[in-house]
Each structure stands twice: as C-alpha cells, then as structure tokens.
Design a protein around this motif. Structure first.
Motif, PDB file in Angstrom:
ATOM      1  N   LEU A 139     -18.069   4.437  -7.392  1.00  0.00           N
ATOM      2  CA  LEU A 139     -18.858   4.069  -6.204  1.00  0.00           C
ATOM      3  C   LEU A 139     -18.463   4.949  -5.032  1.00  0.00           C
ATOM      4  CD1 LEU A 139     -18.844   0.165  -6.436  1.00  0.00           C
ATOM      5  CD2 LEU A 139     -20.898   1.577  -6.199  1.00  0.00           C
ATOM      6  N   SER A 140     -17.163   5.188  -4.919  1.00  0.00           N
ATOM      7  CA  SER A 140     -16.674   5.998  -3.813  1.00  0.00           C
ATOM      8  C   SER A 140     -17.225   7.428  -3.894  1.00  0.00           C
ATOM      9  CB  SER A 140     -15.151   5.978  -3.830  1.00  0.00           C
ATOM     10  OG  SER A 140     -14.641   6.845  -2.887  1.00  0.00           O
ATOM     11  N   THR A 141     -17.287   7.982  -5.108  1.00  0.00           N
ATOM     12  CA  THR A 141     -17.835   9.342  -5.226  1.00  0.00           C
ATOM     13  C   THR A 141     -19.331   9.359  -4.928  1.00  0.00           C
ATOM     14  OG1 THR A 141     -18.353   9.209  -7.578  1.00  0.00           O
ATOM     15  CG2 THR A 141     -16.166   9.997  -7.019  1.00  0.00           C
ATOM     16  N   LEU A 142     -19.958   8.181  -4.985  1.00  0.00           N
ATOM     17  CA  LEU A 142     -21.385   8.122  -4.639  1.00  0.00           C
ATOM     18  C   LEU A 142     -21.587   8.018  -3.121  1.00  0.00           C
ATOM     19  CD1 LEU A 142     -22.629   5.607  -7.369  1.00  0.00           C
ATOM     20  CD2 LEU A 142     -22.930   8.073  -7.359  1.00  0.00           C
ATOM     21  N   GLY A 143     -20.477   8.015  -2.391  1.00  0.00           N
ATOM     22  CA  GLY A 143     -20.589   7.961  -0.938  1.00  0.00           C
ATOM     23  C   GLY A 143     -20.523   6.543  -0.376  1.00  0.00           C
ATOM     24  N   VAL A 144     -20.173   5.576  -1.232  1.00  0.00           N
ATOM     25  CA  VAL A 144     -20.071   4.186  -0.796  1.00  0.00           C
ATOM     26  C   VAL A 144     -18.631   3.940  -0.314  1.00  0.00           C
ATOM     27  CG1 VAL A 144     -20.181   1.799  -1.646  1.00  0.00           C
ATOM     28  CG2 VAL A 144     -21.848   3.480  -2.449  1.00  0.00           C
ATOM     29  N   ARG A 145     -18.480   3.181   0.779  1.00  0.00           N
ATOM     30  CA  ARG A 145     -17.122   2.865   1.253  1.00  0.00           C
ATOM     31  C   ARG A 145     -16.593   1.694   0.430  1.00  0.00           C
ATOM     32  NH1 ARG A 145     -18.631   1.690   7.231  1.00  0.00           N
ATOM     33  NH2 ARG A 145     -20.204   0.598   6.019  1.00  0.00           N
ATOM     34  N   VAL A 146     -15.486   1.915  -0.271  1.00  0.00           N
ATOM     35  CA  VAL A 146     -15.050   0.940  -1.278  1.00  0.00           C
ATOM     36  C   VAL A 146     -13.611   0.479  -1.095  1.00  0.00           C
ATOM     37  CG1 VAL A 146     -14.942   0.487  -3.764  1.00  0.00           C
ATOM     38  CG2 VAL A 146     -16.435   2.261  -2.918  1.00  0.00           C
ATOM     39  N   GLY A 147     -13.377  -0.777  -1.454  1.00  0.00           N
ATOM     40  CA  GLY A 147     -12.023  -1.304  -1.565  1.00  0.00           C
ATOM     41  C   GLY A 147     -11.909  -2.001  -2.904  1.00  0.00           C
ATOM     42  N   ILE A 148     -10.686  -2.173  -3.361  1.00  0.00           N
ATOM     43  CA  ILE A 148     -10.497  -2.933  -4.599  1.00  0.00           C
ATOM     44  C   ILE A 148      -9.397  -3.974  -4.384  1.00  0.00           C
ATOM     45  CG2 ILE A 148      -8.991  -1.143  -5.646  1.00  0.00           C
ATOM     46  CD1 ILE A 148     -10.402  -1.983  -8.340  1.00  0.00           C
ATOM     47  N   LEU A 149      -9.758  -5.207  -4.683  1.00  0.00           N
ATOM     48  CA  LEU A 149      -8.813  -6.306  -4.506  1.00  0.00           C
ATOM     49  C   LEU A 149      -8.421  -6.810  -5.885  1.00  0.00           C
ATOM     50  CD1 LEU A 149      -9.405  -9.394  -2.171  1.00  0.00           C
ATOM     51  CD2 LEU A 149      -7.858  -9.325  -4.065  1.00  0.00           C
ATOM     52  N   ASP A 150      -7.147  -6.717  -6.159  1.00  0.00           N
ATOM     53  CA  ASP A 150      -6.636  -7.127  -7.464  1.00  0.00           C
ATOM     54  C   ASP A 150      -6.357  -8.628  -7.407  1.00  0.00           C
ATOM     55  OD1 ASP A 150      -5.397  -7.276  -9.872  1.00  0.00           O
ATOM     56  OD2 ASP A 150      -3.807  -5.820  -9.424  1.00  0.00           O
ATOM     57  N   ALA A 151      -7.288  -9.409  -7.934  1.00  0.00           N
ATOM     58  CA  ALA A 151      -7.114 -10.870  -7.907  1.00  0.00           C
ATOM     59  C   ALA A 151      -6.498 -11.358  -9.208  1.00  0.00           C
ATOM     60  CB  ALA A 151      -8.459 -11.546  -7.682  1.00  0.00           C
ATOM     61  N   ASP A 152      -6.165 -10.401 -10.070  1.00  0.00           N
ATOM     62  CA  ASP A 152      -5.523 -10.755 -11.334  1.00  0.00           C
ATOM     63  C   ASP A 152      -4.047 -10.988 -11.027  1.00  0.00           C
ATOM     64  OD1 ASP A 152      -4.742 -11.086 -13.902  1.00  0.00           O
ATOM     65  OD2 ASP A 152      -5.775  -9.320 -14.678  1.00  0.00           O
ATOM     66  N   ILE A 153      -3.803 -12.136 -10.406  1.00  0.00           N
ATOM     67  CA  ILE A 153      -2.495 -12.370  -9.825  1.00  0.00           C
ATOM     68  C   ILE A 153      -1.406 -12.539 -10.884  1.00  0.00           C
ATOM     69  CG2 ILE A 153      -1.243 -14.051  -8.394  1.00  0.00           C
ATOM     70  CD1 ILE A 153      -3.786 -14.197  -6.720  1.00  0.00           C
ATOM     71  N   TYR A 154      -1.800 -13.007 -12.061  1.00  0.00           N
ATOM     72  CA  TYR A 154      -0.802 -13.176 -13.127  1.00  0.00           C
ATOM     73  C   TYR A 154      -0.370 -11.847 -13.722  1.00  0.00           C
ATOM     74  CZ  TYR A 154      -2.395 -17.978 -12.935  1.00  0.00           C
ATOM     75  OH  TYR A 154      -2.717 -19.223 -12.504  1.00  0.00           O
ATOM     76  N   GLY A 155      -1.262 -10.866 -13.707  1.00  0.00           N
ATOM     77  CA  GLY A 155      -0.901  -9.569 -14.296  1.00  0.00           C
ATOM     78  C   GLY A 155      -1.561  -8.461 -13.518  1.00  0.00           C
ATOM     79  N   PRO A 156      -1.107  -8.235 -12.287  1.00  0.00           N
ATOM     80  CA  PRO A 156      -1.778  -7.216 -11.469  1.00  0.00           C
ATOM     81  C   PRO A 156      -1.668  -5.813 -12.067  1.00  0.00           C
ATOM     82  CG  PRO A 156       0.203  -8.088 -10.348  1.00  0.00           C
ATOM     83  CD  PRO A 156       0.058  -8.851 -11.628  1.00  0.00           C
ATOM     84  N   SER A 157      -2.793  -5.128 -12.211  1.00  0.00           N
ATOM     85  CA  SER A 157      -2.777  -3.789 -12.816  1.00  0.00           C
ATOM     86  C   SER A 157      -3.089  -2.704 -11.807  1.00  0.00           C
ATOM     87  CB  SER A 157      -3.867  -3.652 -13.894  1.00  0.00           C
ATOM     88  OG  SER A 157      -3.981  -4.782 -14.676  1.00  0.00           O
ATOM     89  N   GLN A 158      -3.678  -3.095 -10.665  1.00  0.00           N
ATOM     90  CA  GLN A 158      -4.200  -2.063  -9.770  1.00  0.00           C
ATOM     91  C   GLN A 158      -3.155  -1.106  -9.211  1.00  0.00           C
ATOM     92  OE1 GLN A 158      -7.101  -1.050  -9.790  1.00  0.00           O
ATOM     93  NE2 GLN A 158      -7.935  -2.752 -10.946  1.00  0.00           N
ATOM     94  N   PRO A 159      -1.933  -1.571  -8.879  1.00  0.00           N
ATOM     95  CA  PRO A 159      -0.967  -0.575  -8.374  1.00  0.00           C
ATOM     96  C   PRO A 159      -0.796   0.562  -9.380  1.00  0.00           C
ATOM     97  CG  PRO A 159      -0.152  -2.795  -7.963  1.00  0.00           C
ATOM     98  CD  PRO A 159      -1.404  -2.946  -8.793  1.00  0.00           C
TER      99      PRO A 159
END
Ligand code: ADP
Length: 375
Positions: A139-159
């Motif tokens: 989405l970001s490469t399409l020019g959209v301003r993006v954030g990602i929220l890792d709500a997978d609190i038991y096993g956060p993968s985003q970091p």
C-alpha cells in the motif's frame, strides 16, 4: 539503567484506593500482570465485570500515580475482568470487555486515520502476519500513507517482520511515538515487552490493549492502518473487532479445507459485528519451484476462491508458497521492499491496490487511484 522496579511501582499503587471497598488496589488483590522494562510499565487492574465502566477513574488514577514516578517513560494500564466461564462468542456484547469504558467511544481512537483495516485468519500459522506486513508495504508503494498495528499480542511478529528493534519514545510519558521503517509506522507490544516474556494476558486485557494502542499512540495522519489481528475467532477477537472502528477486514486463508472451515468462522465473526469483509486472500496457494518456476498445486488449489464465491465475498488473490517470501519476511526485509520487481511483490501490490479501491469505493468518494510508484 532505570530505577523503576516492580517493587517501587507496587509501592506507589498501594496508595491508590478503590472507593467502594476503601482498600488500595494492591491489598485488594486487583493488581495483575505488572511488568516493568526500561522505564516502561504495564499492568492490569482486575475489576468486577459488572462494574467495568465505573472503574475507569480508578484505572486513570492508577496510571497517573505511576506516571508521576521519576524515571517512568510510559504506562499502559488496562482494566480487566475475569472471563466468564462458558461465555459463548455472542456473549462478547454482554461480556466483560463490552463494559470497558472506551468501548463506546470509537471516535477517540486514532482520529487521523482514515481507514482501519483488520487482517485476520481463522487460525495461526497461515501467514497472516507475513501478508499483513507485505500488504502494508505494498500500500505504501502505491502512495498510500500506512501504519501497521500488531494486535497479535500473544505472539507479536511485526518487530521482526518490519525489521524494527528498540523501544518507542514518548515526549510526555503518555503518548508513544510509533516506530517506523520502510516509510510505514508500526506499533507492537513486542516493542514494550521482551521477546522471551510469555504473554499471560487474558482476553479482556487484550481488547483494551488494542484500544490503548490506537488511542495512546501518535499515529498522526494516515490513509490506512493495518491491524494484524490475533489468530482465531474467539471472544477476544470478536470483541476487538467490535470495539475498534474497523473500515473492513481481509481474511487470510490457506487452501486446505480445514483452514477454510476456520476462514468461514472468520467471515462470520466480522459479519456478526457488521464489519465489511473486503475479501479473502489465499496464501501458500501453490508452490513455485525456485529452479524452474514450475507451479505445483500441493494443496487443493482454488478452494478459497470457491468459498469466497459461495459466500458472495471478493477473492483478492493468490500468494504462492515461496521460500523467498519466508526468508525475506522472517529476516525483516519483506519481499515487497527487498525484491520489488519480483512477481510475488507484484501479487501483493495487486491485492493492496484492490483493497484500496474497495475502501475508497465504500467511502463513495470516487477518488482517483493513488499514484503508483515503482521502485
Ligand atoms: P500467522 O501470522 O498466520 O501465524 P506468519 O505470517 O507468522 O503466520 O507465517 C508463518 C510462517 O510462514 C512464517 O515463517 C512465514 O515467513 C511463513 N510464510 C507465510 N507466508 C508464506 C508464503 N507465502 N510463502 C512461504 N512462507 C510463508
């Protein structure tokens, strides 16, 4: 080294009194899940589910008291209630988390974000986080301003997947600045809690944690905030979906029938809480031979597309099972940014573009598609 310890926080909290019982929250046994790490404090105040909404001032008082401690950088205090045994999924509307004080105030959460989009799956291990990350970056490469929220609190993968380490900073000790990489803002419990710390949080705490990560993080102006949901369709996910102002949900599924059964549960969950399902993505759809490029359909390919048709839901695309996708995501350099000209990156971009068009179409603004930036 920060001087804040669990003991000093406990001492401070033992001066916060619950007005009804006139007992402080520590001796009343209401404090749970206290964790202190480098000046970042998280804890829960256990309350009677029936009195959830009355307890918000107590939560605030506890949070304030800890915030006032020297060396405390951030405080995340959540209200939690014992989960009622045998509550059925529908019970989430009446269950403890529904009484959470912020539940009704959807507007207060991430006000500068145009669309909050859940990426969900019926079960774990289907590639939900990998897809969430690559779609956010696409989405970001399409020019959209993006954030990602890792709500997978038991096993956060985003970091790990976003290749971000360190801790979020806060200028006022209340609002955290999101982390950022590849032009995408990111927040995850993984930044606040050590990787080897087991997550002992229960359903209701998870729900308020998501609300807090929306409310107490300076997301700023964004077009899309992707929420990487915890896998599954239990009470916690249902209530999360209900309490957060979601513009839509994307379901990630693998072709195996069993996963499809789970995917159906995912569809029903979002329908139950009136969140539009933007479509299904089939992940690990076929195997792409790295040597000759031959596609093998190891699992019964096409199942997700058929299911989507049956349910009257859009099929957003097929992502192959490919070692490069795994290696790049697990190595913190997702394929969309590390191999932007690969066919797989282009699959993610197509899906991202379909998601964006659907969001804009729902909004009815008829805005032109975002500028496509090829790298
Ligand atoms: P979930 O979030 O559903 O639990 P993950 O996104 O963490 O699943 O993915 C589980 C594992 O599968 C990770 O090691 C990830 O790199 C890998 N994986 C996910 N999608 C693909 C794919 N399309 N091809 C190859 N490996 C994948």
């Amino acid at each position: 080294m920060s001087k804040v310890t669990e003991e000093t926080v406990r001492q401070v909290l033992s001066k916060v009194v619950e007005p009804n019982s006139r007992q402080d929250i520590v001796s009343a046994g209401m404090l749970s899940g206290l964790a202190v790490r480098d000046g970042h404090v998280t804890f829960a105040v256990e309350v009677d589910p029936k009195r959830g909404s009355e307890m918000e001032p107590l939560r605030k008082a506890a949070e304030k008291a800890v915030e006032a401690m020297p060396d405390v950088l951030s405080v995340t205090a959540v209200l939690t209630a014992q989960r009622q045994a045998g509550a059925n999924p529908d019970g989430a509307t009446r269950g403890p988390a529904a009484e959470s004080p912020q539940g009704a105030q959807k507007g207060g959460m991430a006000p500068g974000v145009k669309y909050i989009v859940a990426v969900a799956s019926g079960k774990g291990g289907v590639g939900k986080s990998t897809s969430a990350t690559n779609l956010a970056l696409a989405l970001s490469t399409l020019g959209v301003r993006v954030g990602i929220l890792d709500a997978d609190i038991y096993g956060p993968s985003q970091p790990r997947m976003m290749g971000i380490s360190g801790r979020p900073s806060s200028t006022d000790g209340k609002i955290l600045k999101p982390m950022e990489n590849y032009g995408v803002k990111c927040m995850s419990m993984g930044f606040l809690v050590a990787e080897d710390t087991p997550m002992i949080w229960r359903g209701p705490m998870v729900q308020s944690a998501l609300q807090q990560m929306l409310r107490d993080v300076a997301w700023g102006e964004l077009d899309v905030l992707i929420v990487d949901m915890p896998p599954g369709t239990g009470d916690a996910q249902l209530t999360m979906a209900q309490q957060v102002p979601l513009a839509g949900a994307v379901i990630i599924s693998t072709p195996q029938d069993i996963a499809l059964l789970d995917a159906k549960k995912g569809l029903n969950m979002f329908r139950k809480v009136d969140v539009p399902v933007l479509g299904i993505v089939e992940n690990m759809s076929y195997f792409c031979c790295p040597n000759c490029g031959h596609q093998s359909h190891i699992f019964s390919h096409g199942g997700a597309r058929k299911e989507a048709e049956k349910f009257g839901i859009d099929f957003l695309g097929e992502i192959p099972l490919d070692i490069e996708i795994r290696e790049t995501s697990d190595g913190g350099q997702p394929i969309v940014v590390s191999r932007p000209d690969s066919p797989h990156a282009s699959v993610y971009r197509d899906i991202a573009s379909a998601i964006w068009s659907k969001l804009e179409a729902r909004e009815g603004r008829g805005r032109a598609a975002p500028r496509i930036v090829m790298q």
